[in-house]
Design an enzyme around this catalytic site. Structure first.
Site, short mmCIF file in Angstrom:
data_model
loop_
_atom_site.label_atom_id
_atom_site.label_comp_id
_atom_site.label_asym_id
_atom_site.label_seq_id
_atom_site.Cartn_x
_atom_site.Cartn_y
_atom_site.Cartn_z
CG HIS A 104 -4.26 4.57 -0.92
ND1 HIS A 104 -3.61 3.51 -0.74
CD2 HIS A 104 -4.56 5.08 -1.78
CE1 HIS A 104 -2.98 3.20 -1.80
NE2 HIS A 104 -3.53 4.26 -2.62
CG ASP A 155 -2.03 1.01 1.25
OD1 ASP A 155 -1.53 2.42 0.96
OD2 ASP A 155 -2.95 0.91 1.81
CG HIS A 156 1.54 4.40 -3.20
ND1 HIS A 156 0.34 4.10 -3.60
CD2 HIS A 156 1.49 5.59 -3.46
CE1 HIS A 156 -0.34 5.01 -4.13
NE2 HIS A 156 0.34 5.93 -3.83
C1 BG6 Z 1 -3.68 4.87 -6.38
C2 BG6 Z 1 -5.17 4.99 -6.83
O1 BG6 Z 1 -3.73 3.64 -5.48
O2 BG6 Z 1 -3.64 5.89 -5.37
C3 BG6 Z 1 -5.27 6.19 -7.65
O3 BG6 Z 1 -5.27 3.75 -7.85
C4 BG6 Z 1 -4.74 7.54 -6.92
O4 BG6 Z 1 -6.59 6.39 -8.35
C5 BG6 Z 1 -3.59 7.23 -6.29
O5 BG6 Z 1 -4.69 8.63 -7.73
C6 BG6 Z 1 -2.97 8.32 -5.34
O6 BG6 Z 1 -1.77 8.06 -5.00
P1 BG6 Z 1 -0.95 9.53 -4.73
O7 BG6 Z 1 0.29 8.85 -4.41
O8 BG6 Z 1 -0.73 10.30 -6.26
O9 BG6 Z 1 -1.32 10.34 -3.77
#
Ligand code: BG6
Length: 479
Positions: A252, A189-190
């Site tokens: 997230h 989960d980044h």
């Molecule tokens: C991803 C989603 O996991 O996270 C995207 O699939 C979203 O829809 C993105 O835009 C948001 O990540 P970050 O790091 O750009 O805030």
């Protein structure tokens, strides 16, 4: 979390499935390059890209080079060329046995060149429909086996979404669990790898100032927001039918909530931290058909249905707002608001903790103003932590005014920098640190909470909202 200076791993081969896709070229290759130029990759390493299209090594290196030039700052030509010399490519189809035999041949060859057993990291940067096939083929071809119990490891990094609901996630986990050990599995989960999010954990349990107040007696409510200006754009095929709740809510936002609400893990240890995160997710109060109306808002931005590859009659939500409660001693009765949407008025991910208002009021006669402190974790952009407090206005009166105490990540010392989340994901994957990866219990608890809501979606009104707005104006706070 691992201290970079303590890590000197043996040769490591990183295989990227889906090497020509958006994730690999936009995030992974640039992140690997940044790790390389900052000295954070193992001294000996190789990157092997695999995808369906037939490219020579040189052609794939050109793709990698372009993605690095487009995305990373101030790379020097010689460092870039050196990095590219570590990359090779093999063509393969993800469900085809022969492709894995070919891949095994490539990895064996690299291993012979290193002259020793290597560590192997497999990164699944492919659509979820391919996960099961890749898990099975990796196991069947023995690629998942380390050289021996003592030497070399093999790990598998899997992107979200991990499943589509409780039952598909459990099914996938059963397959994964039967082929790999939990310590080999890294569910990404980044958001967990974002610097400012990790700081919630460190901040909460390293400052005696706040922890005694971190409960229902002092906190009135918590708001978690992930707002994006961009719409779905070219991702219609992926997004339609998935929707905002599965895309960013199940993962997230719930991981942000877990860091805010979890109990003290006592030690910086993956098992303890993941157990506490899972425990708090398991305590989320389930939504049912009686409570849905008071707890859920969903919306779709105007024009979404005209997005390429989106169904003209789509009922997929691009926005949600959820009011929820955590049924445990610490949080009983405190509302948590989770909100996210696409095509909104700002790019902002933040968490606001509203402390209860003062009971007495030192206010000028005739006025009444009960003061409230707000602690904000700004996850992005402009990462910072700030506290709104009240102080006497300079001058002869006894009026109060709001002030801010803050720490901004933009003021970090010269020479330091904020690592991109994917750098951290890859770095921790290589180091074997699972703190910032979701355990099977966390994924399952998150789906247990989300699945009933998805089942209720059909009967939850889908409010249209204008692009560039704040989303549907339905307020859950008074309910
Ligand atoms: C991803 C989603 O996991 O996270 C995207 O699939 C979203 O829809 C993105 O835009 C948001 O990540 P970050 O790091 O750009 O805030």
């Amino acid at each position: 979390m691992v201290n970079s200076t303590e890590v000197t791993p043996p040769p490591t081969i990183i295989t990227i499935f889906g090497a020509t896709g958006d994730l690999a070229t936009r995030k992974l290759i640039p992140a690997l390059f940044d790790l390389f130029q900052n000295g954070y990759l193992p001294f000996s390493f190789k990157i092997v890209g695999m995808s369906r299209r037939g490219f020579s090594h040189e052609e794939y290196r050109d793709i990698a080079k372009n993605s690095i030039i487009e995305r990373t700052a101030s790379q020097k030509e010689d460092i870039l060329e050196e990095f590219l010399s570590h990359i090779s490519y093999t063509q393969g189809t993800f469900d085809d046995k022969e492709s894995y035999e070919r891949l095994k041949g490539v990895l064996d060859h690299e291993e012979r060149l290193f002259g020793q057993c290597t560590n192997k990291l497999f990164y699944l940067a492919v659509p979820p429909a391919y996960y099961k096939g890749i898990f099975e083929q990796l196991a069947a071809s023995d690629l998942s086996k380390p050289c021996s119990d003592e030497t070399g490891w093999t790990r598998i990094l899997v992107e979200k979404p991990f499943g589509n609901d409780v039952s598909t996630a459990q099914e996938l986990d059963q397959v994964l669990g039967s082929l790999f050990k939990e310590e080999q599995i890294f569910r990404i989960d980044h958001y967990l790898a974002k610097e400012a999010l990790q700081d919630i954990l460190m901040f909460r349990f390293s400052n005696t100032l706040f922890e005694p107040l971190w409960n229902k007696d002092y906190i009135e409510r918590v708001e978690l927001t992930l707002s994006e200006k961009k719409g779905v754009d070219s991702r219609g095929a992926f997004y339609d039918g998935i929707g905002a709740l599965r895309d960013v809510g199940q993962n997230h936002l719930l991981q942000m909530l877990a860091f805010i609400a979890m109990e003290d893990p006592i030690e910086l240890d993956a098992l303890r931290i993941r157990t506490e995160r899972a425990r708090v997710l398991e305590s989320l109060r389930p939504v049912n058909s009686d409570t849905a109306g008071a707890l859920l808002v969903r919306g779709q931005y105007e024009g979404y249905k005209e997005t390429p590859s989106v169904d003209a009659a789509s009922q997929t939500e691009t926005f949600f707002r959820i009011k929820t409660f955590i049924d445990n001693d610490r949080w009983q009765g405190v509302p948590f608001y989770l909100e996210s949407g696409k095509a909104l008025d700002e790019d902002k991910t933040e968490i606001k903790i509203y402390f209860k208002k003062t009971t007495s009021c030192l206010c000028p006669p005739g006025t009444e103003h009960h003061h409230q402190n707000i602690l904000t974790f700004r996850i992005q952009p402009d990462e910072k932590i700030s506290i709104l407090f009240w102080a006497k206005k300079p001058g002869l009166s006894l009026d109060l005014e709001p002030k801010e105490l803050s720490f901004s990540y933009r003021n970090i010392p010269e020479g330091s920098r904020l690592a991109d989340a994917y750098e951290k994901v890859l770095f921790d994957g290589i180091a074997g640190d699972q703190i910032l990866f979701a355990s099977t219990e966390e994924v399952s608890a998150a789906w247990q909470f989300i699945t009933p809501i998805l089942e209720l979606w059909e009967n939850t009104p889908l409010h249209p909202y204008a692009q560039g707005s704040k989303g549907p104006q339905v307020d859950l706070s008074s309910i």
